[in-house]
Design a protein around this motif. Structure first.
Motif, PDB file in Angstrom:
ATOM      1  N   LEU A  98       0.865  -1.189   0.000  1.00  8.15           N
ATOM      2  CA  LEU A  98       0.000   0.000   0.000  1.00  8.15           C
ATOM      3  C   LEU A  98       0.896   1.232   0.000  1.00  8.15           C
ATOM      4  O   LEU A  98       1.720   1.408   0.901  1.00  8.15           O
ATOM      5  N   LYS A  99       0.716   2.052  -1.032  1.00  6.94           N
ATOM      6  CA  LYS A  99       1.684   3.131  -1.236  1.00  6.94           C
ATOM      7  C   LYS A  99       1.602   4.219  -0.164  1.00  6.94           C
ATOM      8  O   LYS A  99       2.554   4.976   0.011  1.00  6.94           O
ATOM      9  N   HIS A 100       0.444   4.320   0.543  1.00 11.19           N
ATOM     10  CA  HIS A 100       0.345   5.356   1.577  1.00 11.19           C
ATOM     11  C   HIS A 100       0.942   4.913   2.910  1.00 11.19           C
ATOM     12  O   HIS A 100       0.975   5.687   3.860  1.00 11.19           O
ATOM     13  N   LEU A 101       1.401   3.661   2.966  1.00 15.64           N
ATOM     14  CA  LEU A 101       1.986   3.165   4.219  1.00 15.64           C
ATOM     15  C   LEU A 101       3.499   2.992   4.057  1.00 15.64           C
ATOM     16  O   LEU A 101       3.994   2.760   2.952  1.00 15.64           O
ATOM     17  N   GLN A 133      15.180  -9.862   8.891  1.00 16.83           N
ATOM     18  CA  GLN A 133      15.319 -11.183   8.292  1.00 16.83           C
ATOM     19  C   GLN A 133      15.558 -11.093   6.777  1.00 16.83           C
ATOM     20  O   GLN A 133      16.300 -11.892   6.217  1.00 16.83           O
ATOM     21  N   VAL A 134      14.918 -10.125   6.140  1.00 21.25           N
ATOM     22  CA  VAL A 134      15.090  -9.995   4.686  1.00 21.25           C
ATOM     23  C   VAL A 134      16.093  -8.890   4.346  1.00 21.25           C
ATOM     24  O   VAL A 134      16.211  -8.475   3.188  1.00 21.25           O
ATOM     25  N   GLY A 135      16.751  -8.359   5.370  1.00 25.96           N
ATOM     26  CA  GLY A 135      17.857  -7.434   5.166  1.00 25.96           C
ATOM     27  C   GLY A 135      17.486  -6.017   4.783  1.00 25.96           C
ATOM     28  O   GLY A 135      18.291  -5.305   4.156  1.00 25.96           O
ATOM     29  N   ILE A 136      16.301  -5.565   5.157  1.00 23.30           N
ATOM     30  CA  ILE A 136      15.946  -4.184   4.799  1.00 23.30           C
ATOM     31  C   ILE A 136      15.379  -3.414   5.997  1.00 23.30           C
ATOM     32  O   ILE A 136      14.527  -2.533   5.828  1.00 23.30           O
ATOM     33  N   ALA A 137      15.874  -3.736   7.179  1.00 21.74           N
ATOM     34  CA  ALA A 137      15.380  -3.037   8.371  1.00 21.74           C
ATOM     35  C   ALA A 137      15.625  -1.536   8.270  1.00 21.74           C
ATOM     36  O   ALA A 137      14.864  -0.726   8.808  1.00 21.74           O
ATOM     37  N   HIS A 138      16.677  -1.167   7.573  1.00 24.59           N
ATOM     38  CA  HIS A 138      17.008   0.261   7.460  1.00 24.59           C
ATOM     39  C   HIS A 138      15.993   1.027   6.591  1.00 24.59           C
ATOM     40  O   HIS A 138      15.980   2.249   6.583  1.00 24.59           O
ATOM     41  N   LEU A 139      15.135   0.290   5.879  1.00 23.01           N
ATOM     42  CA  LEU A 139      14.141   0.956   5.023  1.00 23.01           C
ATOM     43  C   LEU A 139      12.753   1.006   5.673  1.00 23.01           C
ATOM     44  O   LEU A 139      11.770   1.339   5.014  1.00 23.01           O
ATOM     45  N   ALA A 140      12.704   0.704   6.973  1.00 21.48           N
ATOM     46  CA  ALA A 140      11.414   0.564   7.659  1.00 21.48           C
ATOM     47  C   ALA A 140      10.508   1.775   7.486  1.00 21.48           C
ATOM     48  O   ALA A 140       9.290   1.636   7.349  1.00 21.48           O
ATOM     49  N   ARG A 141      11.092   2.962   7.468  1.00 19.23           N
ATOM     50  CA  ARG A 141      10.264   4.174   7.411  1.00 19.23           C
ATOM     51  C   ARG A 141      10.001   4.646   5.978  1.00 19.23           C
ATOM     52  O   ARG A 141       9.297   5.650   5.779  1.00 19.23           O
ATOM     53  N   ASN A 142      10.581   3.953   5.018  1.00 15.14           N
ATOM     54  CA  ASN A 142      10.410   4.380   3.621  1.00 15.14           C
ATOM     55  C   ASN A 142       9.059   3.923   3.073  1.00 15.14           C
ATOM     56  O   ASN A 142       8.559   2.862   3.435  1.00 15.14           O
ATOM     57  N   ARG A 143       8.555   4.731   2.169  1.00 15.97           N
ATOM     58  CA  ARG A 143       7.320   4.329   1.487  1.00 15.97           C
ATOM     59  C   ARG A 143       7.711   3.571   0.215  1.00 15.97           C
ATOM     60  O   ARG A 143       8.806   3.773  -0.317  1.00 15.97           O
ATOM     61  N   PRO A 144       6.820   2.726  -0.291  1.00 21.06           N
ATOM     62  CA  PRO A 144       7.168   1.883  -1.446  1.00 21.06           C
ATOM     63  C   PRO A 144       7.694   2.671  -2.650  1.00 21.06           C
ATOM     64  O   PRO A 144       8.568   2.175  -3.366  1.00 21.06           O
ATOM     65  N   VAL A 145       7.160   3.876  -2.866  1.00 19.53           N
ATOM     66  CA  VAL A 145       7.594   4.618  -4.064  1.00 19.53           C
ATOM     67  C   VAL A 145       9.084   4.948  -4.029  1.00 19.53           C
ATOM     68  O   VAL A 145       9.691   5.226  -5.068  1.00 19.53           O
ATOM     69  N   LYS A 146       9.667   4.925  -2.842  1.00 20.13           N
ATOM     70  CA  LYS A 146      11.087   5.247  -2.728  1.00 20.13           C
ATOM     71  C   LYS A 146      11.963   3.990  -2.704  1.00 20.13           C
ATOM     72  O   LYS A 146      13.119   4.046  -2.334  1.00 20.13           O
ATOM     73  N   MET A 147      11.380   2.856  -3.065  1.00 25.39           N
ATOM     74  CA  MET A 147      12.135   1.595  -3.015  1.00 25.39           C
ATOM     75  C   MET A 147      12.236   0.973  -4.408  1.00 25.39           C
ATOM     76  O   MET A 147      11.359   1.188  -5.257  1.00 25.39           O
ATOM     77  N   SER A 148      13.268   0.155  -4.584  1.00 27.07           N
ATOM     78  CA  SER A 148      13.410  -0.580  -5.839  1.00 27.07           C
ATOM     79  C   SER A 148      12.466  -1.775  -5.819  1.00 27.07           C
ATOM     80  O   SER A 148      11.889  -2.115  -4.773  1.00 27.07           O
ATOM     81  N   GLY A 149      12.322  -2.434  -6.991  1.00 19.29           N
ATOM     82  CA  GLY A 149      11.449  -3.601  -7.071  1.00 19.29           C
ATOM     83  C   GLY A 149      11.865  -4.700  -6.116  1.00 19.29           C
ATOM     84  O   GLY A 149      11.021  -5.310  -5.440  1.00 19.29           O
TER      85      GLY A 149
END
Lengths: 236, 430
Positions: A98-101, A133-149
């Motif tokens: 969900l892009k708003h989360l 566990q999946v190695g992206i704890a540092h991206l916890a606060r990022n929204r999906p639009v700011k992430m790669s596929g």
């Protein structure tokens, strides 16, 4: 390894057309805890339908589906929802974030589902553990639009893992990713099997299928086990 | 209970997330709902304020709810004396002797003959009847002069316990001090208007008095009476007019007794008056609120029906937005089902969003109503005294919240059912 899933003579017929079409035709499958199974087959061979039956999205028309020795073939939706929450994790080809989360909120979605209630602190701890566990704890606060596929798919995997499922069902999770990123995603999925979680992967990719413990080929609704001698490339 | 709590919390949290994600849509839903909820709040507030104001005026004339009033003191000698002896010095009962008085020049027809309000001319005069029952106009043939006729009520105690007259200026009658020879008079607003308009000599005539009196005007109250009216201590009046004549059955006076709900005066007085032959007495318990509510309820129902119509139109707007939103969120709801969210919680999420929208709208409508009322009382209060001290009735706030919730349910019900019915396979086929 203890037996977790047993499908016996599962059939599924698609109605509503001029002539009913058999999608699954007497499928037998046994999956043990910690085992990884790749289901391969052509498009339209019934892989997604099989996954729908396994994930309790759909009921088989006949046959028996047992989970932990308990027949769940005709489970009412209320109980099926509870079981989906407690026993299953799902990863789809599209990530469905969900892009708003934020990433953390997307993972927490599986915990805020009306099946019990976790205090915020516990919830946060479990979400962070899943992201770790999946190695992206540092991206916890990022929204999906700011992430790669690849990052988005790993958030989706964290969402599937956050409730410590017994079975992980993945429907072409690397379909929208490049080879390298796809490999990272498969790593993350296989990591779950080391903790006793069964992994059932639907894929077209021979390499990814080859990394699973077993390979089952679905052709015209009939499932047959294959040997581990697939050549590299994509199945079609 | 625990399961229900978990579902409720989940639905609320996800609903809030949905509102935050779609602020513009929530705002549009609120706009469509606002007029309906505002109409309900305004109708309820208006009815509440009107009821309060009307009740306040009614209390001045008939008495505070629960007060008992004795009427029909028998027209026999000694009845007036029996009443006054029974209630004298008691705080739980007050006798009120009503009579006519004229203040001003002697030998003239009052400017408001008959005790009419000063801006109206009733054209008649008070009749006086003698012992034989023959009645006559005391002003017949007299020229009009500087005199004011008013209704006078002589009191044995402070009647404001039962009729809460509102002080406008000066002081109220002091029953603790010794009675004066010059009777102290408290006027109502209409009488005060007359004394301000006409400059009359301080000479008061009451039928049957041994001499004219010199009244002292000490204060003005609001008593709800449109006629000129004055209030005087009975013991100051009886310095000039013996009680026996004041309560003369053939005179113009009438006696009422206002009593607390439970007072020993009632049985004592009833027994005494019955002993004197009072068969036509009646004791009425004041219940103004009920009588007035019966009248107001019909009006309120008519206005609420209109407000309800506007509310339904607003709910249709919420329904429209809700259906469009659910249509856009098919994948989200399918995914939520896939992760184990029960159908009921999915419906709860949509309902939580529309209910919260309804609540926010209600809060906005109540806020606007409170601010508007405050502005009206500040701007118009000085010129319109009835607006002074008017407060927003809490019942209107509660009605607004209920209206918001009902509109939320009406607008969210169908979208909620749709959301609950979205098949999970949607995410597989995407």
């Amino acid at each position: 390894m203890t037996e977790l899933i047993r499908l016996t003579g599962i059939t599924k017929v698609l109605k509503g057309q001029k002539e009913p079409r058999t999608i699954l035709d007497g499928v037998d499958l046994t999956v043990r805890a910690g085992e990884s199974v790749a289901i391969v087959g052509r498009s339209g061979s019934g892989k997604s339908t099989l996954l729908s039956v396994l994930g309790l999205f759909d009921r088989p028309d006949s046959g028996t589906y047992s989970l932990d020795g308990r027949d769940i073939s005709r489970l009412p939706e209320r109980h099926a929802a509870k079981l989906r929450s407690s026993h299953f994790g799902f990863v789809f080809q599209r990530f469905f974030l969900l892009k708003h989360l934020t990433a953390a909120q997307n993972v927490a979605m599986a915990l805020i589902n009306g099946q019990g209630w976790l205090p915020r602190r516990d919830r946060r701890a479990r979400v962070m553990a899943a992201l770790e566990q999946v190695g992206i704890a540092h991206l916890a606060r990022n929204r999906p639009v700011k992430m790669s596929g690849g990052e988005q798919q790993r958030v989706a995997i964290a969402r599937a893992l956050v409730r410590d499922p017994r079975v992980l069902l993945a429907d072409e999770p690397t379909g929208a990713l490049d080879t390298e990123t796809g490999s990272i995603v498969i790593d993350a999925l296989q990591e779950a099997t080391t903790r006793g979680c069964a992994l059932i992967l639907v894929t077209h990719d021979r390499d990814h299928a080859a990394r699973m413990g077993r390979i089952a080929d679905l052709r015209s609704g009939v499932l047959t086990e294959r040997s581990h001698t697939l050549s590299a490339g994509r199945l079609s | 209970m625990r399961r229900f709590s978990g579902r409720l919390r989940s639905a609320s949290i996800i609903g809030l997330q949905g509102i935050r994600a779609r602020k513009l849509r929530t705002l549009l839903s609120m706009v469509s709902l606002f007029l309906g909820v505002l109409a309900v709040v305004v109708v309820q507030a208006g009815a509440g304020i009107a009821e309060r104001l009307q009740l306040a005026d009614l209390e001045l004339q008939t008495g505070i709810d629960g007060t008992k009033v004795l009427y029909g003191v028998p027209p026999v000698a000694g009845a007036g004396q029996a009443v006054v002896d029974t209630v004298r010095g008691r705080p739980d009962a007050v006798a009120m002797v009503g009579l006519t008085a004229v203040v001003g020049e002697p030998g003239v027809r009052p400017v408001n003959a008959g005790g009419s309000p000063f801006d109206q001319n009733w054209g008649g005069a008070s009749q006086i009847c003698d012992a034989t029952g023959k009645c006559y106009d005391p002003n017949a043939g007299l020229p009009q002069g500087q005199a004011i006729e008013l209704r006078l009520t002589a009191l044995t105690g402070d009647v404001r316990e039962f009729r809460p007259y509102r002080p406008q200026s000066g002081a109220w009658l002091d029953f603790a001090s010794a009675p004066m020879m010059a009777p102290r008079l408290v006027l109502n607003e209409e009488a005060a208007k007359g004394f301000e308009r006409y400059h009359v000599p301080a000479q008061m005539r009451v039928n049957g008095a041994s001499a004219d009196m010199t009244p002292q005007l000490i204060g003005v109250v609001k008593d709800g009476d449109p006629q000129p009216h004055g209030y005087v201590r009975l013991d100051e009046l009886t310095n000039w007019l013996p009680l026996a004549r004041l309560t003369d059955p053939n005179g113009m006076s009438d006696i009422q007794v206002a009593m607390a709900a439970s007072t020993p005066v009632e049985p004592v007085l009833t027994a005494k008056l019955k002993g004197l032959g009072g068969a036509d007495m009646s004791i009425e318990t004041i219940d103004s609120r009920k009588e007035m509510q019966d009248q107001l309820n019909l009006l309120r129902l008519i206005f609420l029906a209109m407000a309800g119509l506007v509310l339904v139109i607003g709910a249709a707007g919420v329904l429209n937005v809700g259906l469009a939103t659910v249509g856009e969120r098919v994948e989200e709801f399918a995914l939520r089902r896939a992760v184990g969210t029960p159908r009921a919680v999915l419906a709860g999420i949509v309902l939580a969003e529309t209910l919260l929208t309804g609540l926010f709208t209600a809060a906005a409508a109540i806020g606007v109503s409170v601010a508007a009322l405050k502005a009206v009382t500040v701007v118009l209060g000085p010129s319109e005294p009835f607006l002074q001290g008017v407060e927003f009735p809490w019942s209107a706030g509660v009605s607004g919240i209920i209206a918001g919730l009902v509109a939320g349910i009406l607008g969210g019900f169908v979208p909620a059912i749709r959301a609950a019915g979205i098949p999970i396979a949607t995410v597989m086929r995407a």
